[in-house]
Design a protein around this motif. Structure first.
Motif, PDB file in Angstrom:
ATOM      1  N   HIS A 135      -5.900  89.703 111.521  1.00 20.75           N
ATOM      2  CA  HIS A 135      -4.769  88.749 112.225  1.00 20.75           C
ATOM      3  C   HIS A 135      -4.851  87.676 111.573  1.00 20.75           C
ATOM      4  O   HIS A 135      -5.677  86.843 111.330  1.00 20.75           O
ATOM      5  N   ILE A 157      -2.659  83.900 111.022  1.00 22.69           N
ATOM      6  CA  ILE A 157      -1.672  83.122 111.564  1.00 22.69           C
ATOM      7  C   ILE A 157      -1.266  82.062 110.591  1.00 22.69           C
ATOM      8  O   ILE A 157      -2.033  81.604 109.729  1.00 22.69           O
ATOM      9  N   TYR A 201      -7.532  83.828 115.084  1.00 23.41           N
ATOM     10  CA  TYR A 201      -7.320  84.454 113.957  1.00 23.41           C
ATOM     11  C   TYR A 201      -8.484  84.992 113.025  1.00 23.41           C
ATOM     12  O   TYR A 201      -9.542  84.330 113.477  1.00 23.41           O
ATOM     13  N   LEU A 207      -6.438  81.667 108.577  1.00 23.89           N
ATOM     14  CA  LEU A 207      -5.320  80.896 108.924  1.00 23.89           C
ATOM     15  C   LEU A 207      -4.710  80.404 107.551  1.00 23.89           C
ATOM     16  O   LEU A 207      -5.181  79.896 106.738  1.00 23.89           O
TER      17      LEU A 207
END
Lengths: 254, 436
Positions: free
Chosen positions: B41, B43, B135, B138
């Motif tokens: 993930h 961000i 996250y 990032l």
């Protein structure tokens, strides 16, 4: 906060080798090595403010603070001299104090021909010396190409002096001054390949009640249109006098 | 005026620019079907040139990576071409870009909120809507914040009366209003900071396009530029074009001519310079000193300069692991603080993030930048450069790029103005769109 304190610890560690190297770097700069006397050179007490990265090496703002609280009684600062490790001529600018100054905080604009070290050497009337250094990376930003290589007449003009607006008696106050002059180094060539001869403003003398209190010597490492600011204990009855290499002078009162 | 039928085909140029941009992409490793399911993930904070580009190119590099873009506004107004809005040559709408295609075509999850805090150790971002997101990587593209009170009297409230217009949108319209309300014979005063600041040639393009407006509508007026430095981007090209096109209308005062503004009275529209000269303005534009956007500070990635030092190979922070920073907030000189630079930095960081999440080495980066400036809508000049990493520092590739020729014909200037439009359309599509 935890991230910051970890980082602070790392920063501290990474600073250590730099301090250890200090003694070697300055010895390679001949005029600086000559200026250092046999006394112990102290490395603390001088604060140098310079950008980490200078995007225009022709005029890099420099600020020097000297912590006067470390001086002995009746000891005062005689001179602050600035040197560079990578300019064609290592001398940048010298300040000679003809009287005790309670606050030593100077600023000017200097020339740096490439990424290098800048050294500041302070000396007191008792012969004690302090030395400090900073690294500056000089890189011309991609969008800063000017496409302008004009040659200006090497004459002094438009002297300017700014006194503090609300100076209080008994408290040192900042005085700024500037004179227009191209400060030709003698290292520059015209488009046709001819060397442009050296033409410098050599000095600025600040007098108070007809007595010199501060003498500033400019070198090739001082930027065009030399700018100086200093904290004076009194700002009354001042006279500023600039002299150039041709023997011309200009005097100006605030 | 709109004599744009030059020998150069704008649309062909546009196409080439578009291709050029894709070609600049440093071979993002395309990750084949990821069997583990969770590819990570990412961000992205900030939906400008750097952030929107990065979000899109991470998804292009590996569609299995979840990408969340945090951006408070639903429309992003670009600083490039905002000087045309100021001059009345374009609408604000025409420089606005939405996030619809990033969502619908590329599958980026867009959340319209402020990022208020970052915990780099816990890998968490706190949003203004109260939610906390985790996250794996990032990416910050925080842009700039103004250094309020760096000039005495110039704070956020003063910027409503003496706009900076250095972030496009409402500020642009405020300054436009002052220009419209100005009487013929008035003075438009602009204060320009020392380097580094966002868009080095921007103030001088602005002065040009303001003069273009004044010449048509208020020809007895003046433009006064009070500068905190003695040299500026494309100086020779600007000054000679100003003389040719605007005569004496534009006056530039450098720092050695007492051009540095030290105090602003926004109510009286008056400024004072370093050596005590007072200037009154009919319209007052203060472009103050700047620093990295607020969230960079919260993340702990800025240093004492107020900007963000990065590893040049990846644009990962030098100070906090797994945080990448791109665009104006970074210390990336000799790359300028420009939208184009942010766009290419976004691609380099995207490639590095995709590689890092796949456990492979990031490809060697290189970047390009072109800054077009319009002296009027039919007169363009440019400066370009190509950059690479050497000895762990970004350098200009020797012999790359350069300035528009000083003695170019008017036809070339017209062609460059047309290229500027082509550049704008291509880069905004590359950042927020799907064309090209």
């Amino acid at each position: 906060m935890s991230v910051r304190s970890i980082l602070a610890a790392f920063a501290l560690v990474s600073c250590l080798p730099a301090i250890a190297q200090t003694t070697n770097d300055w010895q390679r700069v001949a005029p600086l090595a000559q200026a250092v006397n046999s006394e112990v050179v102290l490395s603390k007490g001088i604060d140098i403010t310079l950008p980490l990265v200078a995007e225009n090496g022709a005029a890099v703002p420099l600020r020097v603070n000297f912590d006067t609280s470390q001086l002995a009684e009746s000891e005062f600062i005689r001179s602050i001299r600035v040197f560079s490790s990578g300019n064609p001529n290592a001398e940048v600018i010298d300040f000679h104090f003809e009287a005790p100054f309670s606050r030593i905080e100077l600023s000017t604009r200097i020339r740096l021909s490439e990424s290098q070290k800048v050294f500041v050497l302070a000396e007191s009337n008792q012969g004690r010396q302090w030395l400090s250094q900073r690294d500056v990376r000089v890189t011309v930003s991609g969008c800063l190409m000017t496409g302008d290589d004009s040659v200006d007449a090497a004459v002094m003009s438009s002297p300017r002096i700014a006194l503090p607006r609300n100076a209080r008696s008994g408290e040192a106050a900042e005085v700024r001054t500037l004179i227009n002059h191209p400060m030709e180094t003698g290292f520059r060539e015209t488009a046709a390949g001819e060397v442009i001869p050296q033409q410098l403003v050599e000095s600025l003398t600040i007098k108070q009640n007809d007595q010199p209190i501060l003498l500033v010597k400019f070198h090739t490492g001082t930027s065009a249109n030399p700018f100086v600011s200093a904290f004076l204990d009194e700002v009354d009855n001042l006279l500023f006098r600039w002299e150039d290499q041709l023997g011309e002078h200009i005097e100006e009162k605030p | 005026m709109s004599n744009k039928n030059t020998n150069f085909s704008t649309s062909r140029r546009r196409l080439l620019k578009g291709l050029g941009m894709v070609g600049l992409l440093p071979a993002i490793p395309t990750i084949a079907a990821n069997t583990s399911g969770h590819a990570g993930h990412v961000i992205v904070v900030g939906g400008g040139f750097g952030g929107a580009t990065a979000a899109k190119y991470i998804k292009r590099g590996n569609p299995k990576i979840d990408v969340t873009l945090i951006e408070p506004n639903s429309t992003f107004y670009t600083c490039p071409f905002s000087n045309l809005v100021l001059a009345g040559e374009r609408s604000l709408d025409s420089i606005g870009h939405s996030y619809e295609e990033l969502k619908s075509v590329f599958g980026v999850n867009v959340i319209h909120a402020f990022a208020e805090d970052i915990d780099g150790v816990a890998h968490k971002v706190t949003l203004s809507n109260g939610s906390v997101l985790s996250y794996d990587r990032l990416l910050l593209s925080p842009g700039i914040d103004m250094r309020w009170n760096a000039i005495e009297g110039y704070d956020e409230a003063a910027s409503e009366k003496a706009p900076h217009a250095w972030k496009a949108g409402n500020q642009t319209l405020l300054l436009r209003k002052q220009l419209e309300d100005m009487e013929d014979g008035g003075t438009f005063v602009m204060s320009v900071p020392a380097d580094p600041f966002r868009c080095p040639p921007g103030p001088y393009e602005r002065a040009s396009l303001v003069a273009h407006y004044l010449k048509q509508h208020k020809p007895r007026s003046k433009v006064l530029i009070l500068d905190s430095k003695d040299n500026f981007s494309k100086q020779g090209l600007f000054t000679s074009a100003w003389k040719d096109i605007y005569g004496d209308m534009i006056e530039w005062v450098g720092v050695s001519g007492d051009g540095r503004v030290v105090r602003v009275d926004a109510d009286k529209r008056e400024v004072e310079t370093e050596f005590g000269t007072l200037h009154s303005a009919s319209a007052l534009n203060i472009i103050p000193p700047q620093k990295a956007g607020f969230i960079a500070d919260r993340a702990g990635v800025t240093n004492e300069s107020g900007w963000v030092p990065v590893n040049p190979n990846t644009f990962e922070s030098q100070q906090v692991a797994d945080i990448y920073v791109v665009g104006d907030a970074t210390l990336a000189a000799p790359m300028p603080k420009s939208g184009f630079a942010a766009n290419t930095q976004g691609k380099v960081a995207a490639a590095a993030i995709v590689a890092s999440l796949a456990g492979i080495t990031a490809p060697d980066p290189y970047w390009a930048n072109t800054c077009y400036s319009l002296v009027n809508p039919d007169y363009g000049i440019s400066v370009a450069g190509v950059y690479k990493v050497e000895d762990n520092q970004i350098i200009t590739v020797p012999g790359s790029g350069g300035l528009s020729a000083a003695d170019a014909s008017l036809e070339i200037r017209q062609a460059e103005a047309a290229y500027a439009v082509g550049w704008y359309e291509a880069i905004t599509q590359d950042t927020w769109g799907t064309q090209y």
